[in-house]
Design a protein around this motif. Sequence first.
Motif, PDB file in Angstrom:
ATOM      1  N   GLU A 103       0.837  -1.208   0.000  1.00 26.98           N
ATOM      2  CA  GLU A 103       0.000   0.000   0.000  1.00 26.98           C
ATOM      3  C   GLU A 103       0.865   1.249   0.000  1.00 26.98           C
ATOM      4  O   GLU A 103       0.552   2.238  -0.676  1.00 26.98           O
ATOM      5  N   LYS A 104       1.948   1.207   0.759  1.00 24.83           N
ATOM      6  CA  LYS A 104       2.851   2.357   0.813  1.00 24.83           C
ATOM      7  C   LYS A 104       3.439   2.629  -0.566  1.00 24.83           C
ATOM      8  O   LYS A 104       3.528   3.776  -1.011  1.00 24.83           O
ATOM      9  N   PHE A 107       0.944   4.329  -3.092  1.00 23.07           N
ATOM     10  CA  PHE A 107       0.660   5.751  -2.926  1.00 23.07           C
ATOM     11  C   PHE A 107       1.911   6.623  -2.802  1.00 23.07           C
ATOM     12  O   PHE A 107       1.804   7.826  -2.593  1.00 23.07           O
ATOM     13  N   SER A 108       3.092   5.999  -2.950  1.00 23.07           N
ATOM     14  CA  SER A 108       4.318   6.801  -2.859  1.00 23.07           C
ATOM     15  C   SER A 108       5.130   6.809  -4.151  1.00 23.07           C
ATOM     16  O   SER A 108       5.961   7.688  -4.354  1.00 23.07           O
ATOM     17  N   THR A 110       6.261   7.613  -7.747  1.00 26.40           N
ATOM     18  CA  THR A 110       6.024   8.719  -8.674  1.00 26.40           C
ATOM     19  C   THR A 110       6.863   8.515  -9.927  1.00 26.40           C
ATOM     20  O   THR A 110       7.865   7.795  -9.911  1.00 26.40           O
ATOM     21  N   ILE A 138      -8.528  -1.973  -2.826  1.00 28.21           N
ATOM     22  CA  ILE A 138      -8.355  -0.520  -2.889  1.00 28.21           C
ATOM     23  C   ILE A 138      -9.471   0.054  -3.765  1.00 28.21           C
ATOM     24  O   ILE A 138      -9.631  -0.362  -4.914  1.00 28.21           O
ATOM     25  N   GLN A 142      -9.542   5.767  -5.136  1.00 30.20           N
ATOM     26  CA  GLN A 142      -8.207   5.970  -4.571  1.00 30.20           C
ATOM     27  C   GLN A 142      -7.125   5.612  -5.583  1.00 30.20           C
ATOM     28  O   GLN A 142      -6.081   6.259  -5.657  1.00 30.20           O
ATOM     29  N   PHE A 143      -7.376   4.565  -6.349  1.00 26.74           N
ATOM     30  CA  PHE A 143      -6.394   4.163  -7.356  1.00 26.74           C
ATOM     31  C   PHE A 143      -6.288   5.227  -8.455  1.00 26.74           C
ATOM     32  O   PHE A 143      -5.201   5.509  -8.956  1.00 26.74           O
ATOM     33  N   ALA A 146      -4.101   7.857  -7.137  1.00 25.18           N
ATOM     34  CA  ALA A 146      -2.710   7.413  -7.120  1.00 25.18           C
ATOM     35  C   ALA A 146      -2.089   7.554  -8.503  1.00 25.18           C
ATOM     36  O   ALA A 146      -0.928   7.969  -8.642  1.00 25.18           O
ATOM     37  N   SER A 149      -1.932  11.583  -9.438  1.00 29.34           N
ATOM     38  CA  SER A 149      -0.975  12.362  -8.640  1.00 29.34           C
ATOM     39  C   SER A 149       0.477  11.934  -8.842  1.00 29.34           C
ATOM     40  O   SER A 149       1.387  12.683  -8.501  1.00 29.34           O
ATOM     41  N   SER A 150       0.692  10.748  -9.406  1.00 27.26           N
ATOM     42  CA  SER A 150       2.063  10.241  -9.521  1.00 27.26           C
ATOM     43  C   SER A 150       2.660  10.400 -10.917  1.00 27.26           C
ATOM     44  O   SER A 150       3.792   9.999 -11.157  1.00 27.26           O
TER      45      SER A 150
END
Length: 203
Positions: A103-104, A107-108, A110, A138, A142-143, A146, A149-150
């Motif tokens: 999960e980390k 969403f982290s 990029t 998920i 939210q996906f 993700a 934003s990335s």
Amino acid sequence: MSKATKAFDKVTQLEKDGSNWSMWVTRVQRAAGSIGYNKYLTTAPTSVAEEQQQDKDLLNSIISTLPDTIFRHYKNKPTLKELWDALKQDYDTKDPLTEDSLEKQLFSLTCTNPAKVGKHIDNLITIMDELAKHGVSIPDSQFKLAIISSTPNMYQATARALITVYREEPNKLTLEILITAIHAEAVMMEVVLQGFAFRSFVH
């Protein structure tokens, strides 16, 4: 170039410490399945010459994605099933990709290189697949966030344009539509960058 060699052209190498084991397994399974060879991961080939050759081609293709330090431990496995069983026995039990770390990552991660957005999206999808295997769901919303934003700004503009189009019925902006649009943009960008590199080389 064999079908297997071509299918595995973009399968990344298994890390020496096995840290990318889960994602590597998924990519191997997809590559093998894309050419109809995935049965050899779980079933030894018969004595038919064609199956023997297919198993050998797939075995060699998978071996090409193993670092020497890992390959040395399994070099005497004559069939893909024997290699696959041995790898899974050794690495499934010490898979470092827990639910929390997956999960980390989702969403982290990029991507700042416009030419690598396609690969970045594939990585995010692979992580989602792994989370699903762990029983973690998920939400699509939210996906989508993700993904948007990335990615680099130029791709976010594409996403914003889609959001505008579907502003009256946002639920109709599916993951498939979003991913397809960004992949198409990535392909166009790759063509543009290749053309630029070619012109620079000529001049």
